[in-house]
Design a protein around this motif. Structure first.
Motif, mmCIF file in Angstrom:
data_model
loop_
_atom_site.group_PDB
_atom_site.id
_atom_site.type_symbol
_atom_site.label_atom_id
_atom_site.label_comp_id
_atom_site.label_asym_id
_atom_site.label_seq_id
_atom_site.Cartn_x
_atom_site.Cartn_y
_atom_site.Cartn_z
ATOM 1 N N THR A 268 -6.822 -4.915 -8.743
ATOM 2 C CA THR A 268 -6.072 -5.017 -7.494
ATOM 3 C C THR A 268 -5.596 -3.641 -7.047
ATOM 4 O O THR A 268 -5.654 -3.306 -5.855
ATOM 5 N N VAL A 269 -5.145 -2.830 -7.997
ATOM 6 C CA VAL A 269 -4.705 -1.468 -7.663
ATOM 7 C C VAL A 269 -5.872 -0.669 -7.095
ATOM 8 O O VAL A 269 -5.735 0.037 -6.086
ATOM 9 N N LYS A 270 -7.031 -0.801 -7.739
ATOM 10 C CA LYS A 270 -8.215 -0.075 -7.266
ATOM 11 C C LYS A 270 -8.549 -0.485 -5.834
ATOM 12 O O LYS A 270 -8.912 0.360 -5.006
ATOM 13 N N THR A 271 -8.415 -1.776 -5.536
ATOM 14 C CA THR A 271 -8.661 -2.258 -4.174
ATOM 15 C C THR A 271 -7.667 -1.644 -3.196
ATOM 16 O O THR A 271 -8.039 -1.198 -2.102
ATOM 17 N N HIS A 272 -6.383 -1.615 -3.576
ATOM 18 C CA HIS A 272 -5.360 -1.011 -2.718
ATOM 19 C C HIS A 272 -5.661 0.469 -2.476
ATOM 20 O O HIS A 272 -5.537 0.957 -1.344
ATOM 21 N N VAL A 273 -6.041 1.181 -3.536
ATOM 22 C CA VAL A 273 -6.340 2.614 -3.391
ATOM 23 C C VAL A 273 -7.493 2.808 -2.411
ATOM 24 O O VAL A 273 -7.437 3.672 -1.525
ATOM 25 N N GLY A 274 -8.524 1.994 -2.552
ATOM 26 C CA GLY A 274 -9.662 2.105 -1.644
ATOM 27 C C GLY A 274 -9.271 1.858 -0.199
ATOM 28 O O GLY A 274 -9.722 2.568 0.717
ATOM 29 N N GLU B 167 -1.389 2.859 -14.900
ATOM 30 C CA GLU B 167 0.064 3.053 -14.850
ATOM 31 C C GLU B 167 0.657 2.411 -13.604
ATOM 32 O O GLU B 167 1.750 1.851 -13.648
ATOM 33 N N ILE B 168 -0.067 2.499 -12.489
ATOM 34 C CA ILE B 168 0.407 1.850 -11.262
ATOM 35 C C ILE B 168 0.435 0.339 -11.462
ATOM 36 O O ILE B 168 1.384 -0.345 -11.059
ATOM 37 N N ALA B 169 -0.599 -0.183 -12.091
ATOM 38 C CA ALA B 169 -0.669 -1.626 -12.348
ATOM 39 C C ALA B 169 0.514 -2.089 -13.180
ATOM 40 O O ALA B 169 1.129 -3.124 -12.889
ATOM 41 N N GLU C 133 0.828 -1.208 0.000
ATOM 42 C CA GLU C 133 0.000 0.000 0.000
ATOM 43 C C GLU C 133 0.860 1.255 0.000
ATOM 44 O O GLU C 133 0.504 2.263 -0.630
ATOM 45 N N LEU C 134 2.010 1.199 0.667
ATOM 46 C CA LEU C 134 2.932 2.337 0.626
ATOM 47 C C LEU C 134 3.459 2.554 -0.784
ATOM 48 O O LEU C 134 3.594 3.696 -1.239
ATOM 49 N N GLU C 135 3.751 1.462 -1.489
ATOM 50 C CA GLU C 135 4.200 1.569 -2.880
ATOM 51 C C GLU C 135 3.122 2.210 -3.739
ATOM 52 O O GLU C 135 3.417 3.073 -4.589
ATOM 53 N N ASP D 102 -10.143 11.427 -1.174
ATOM 54 C CA ASP D 102 -9.871 10.984 -2.535
ATOM 55 C C ASP D 102 -8.366 10.992 -2.798
ATOM 56 O O ASP D 102 -7.565 11.196 -1.891
ATOM 57 N N ARG D 103 -7.988 10.788 -4.065
ATOM 58 C CA ARG D 103 -6.571 10.688 -4.438
ATOM 59 C C ARG D 103 -5.816 11.988 -4.213
ATOM 60 O O ARG D 103 -4.617 11.975 -3.918
#
Length: 210
Positions: free
Chosen positions: A177-183, A166-168, A151-153, A193-194
């Motif tokens: 998976t990225v969306k889950t981490h962001v949430g 881009e993160i993916a 999550e820090l990454e 939000d972001r």
């Protein structure tokens, strides 16, 4: 007037009001309950920062997009900290404007990598000084210690202005998976939000300008 002409040409967007200063903007928003407000920073009387703070406090569901000049208004960062969901250059192309409004209306935020980096560089002197690496034991800001290494990454990548795709690609993950981490990051840190994630990443020293 130019923005109105652009937006009225979109079938799914409706301009419900206009205001010439921050005080009028707050009154209009409270009466009309818009999904998104395009907010200039410098206006007569009540400025965009104060107006944004008042709007976000009174209407948590209302998203504010800050409009700034190409050279970046020195007050725009304060407006983001006040609760705005993103910022746009005033010379943004019509398609960018429309896309930004749709993005924040859907609950996400507008974070341009180019504008984010330039804005945060302006505030380098106000951000934490270089010290121990956040990766070292005890060096991580207390607000971030609830996050996993992954999550820090992801938070670092968000702070660079990267999209989920881009993160993916960078972390070799699926977008889902990225969306889950962001949430999870937003939930753990109590962020809206972001944009707030970007601000926190820089103010805690997790990421630094340059």
């Amino acid at each position: 007037m130019g923005f109105r002409l652009v937006l009225e040409g979109e079938e799914d967007l409706v301009v419900v009001g206009e205001a010439g200063d921050g005080e009028a903007a707050v009154r209009q928003a409270l009466a009309l309950r818009p999904d998104v407000v395009l907010m200039d920073v410098r206006m007569p009387g009540t400025n965009g920062i104060v107006a944004t703070e008042r709007l976000v406090a009174a209407l948590p569901q209302c998203r504010v997009v800050i409009l700034t000049t190409f050279d970046l208004d020195e007050y725009a960062f304060a407006a983001l900290r006040a609760g705005a969901s993103g910022f746009l250059l005033k010379d943004a192309r019509p398609a960018e404007l429309v896309a930004a409004i749709r993005t924040v209306a859907n609950g996400d935020a507008v974070v341009s990598a180019r504008v984010t980096r330039r804005m945060l560089e302006m505030f380098a002197g106000h951000l934490p000084a270089d010290g121990a690496s956040p990766a070292e034991p005890g060096a991580l800001d207390a607000r971030l210690r609830s996050l996993t290494p992954r999550e820090l990454e992801v938070l670092e990548a968000i702070a660079e202005g990267l999209s989920n795709g881009e993160i993916a690609a960078r972390l070799v993950l699926s977008e889902a998976t990225v969306k889950t981490h962001v949430g999870r990051i937003l939930a753990k840190l109590g962020l809206r939000d972001r944009v707030q994630a970007v601000v926190l990443a820089y103010t805690t020293g997790l990421v630094r300008p340059g």
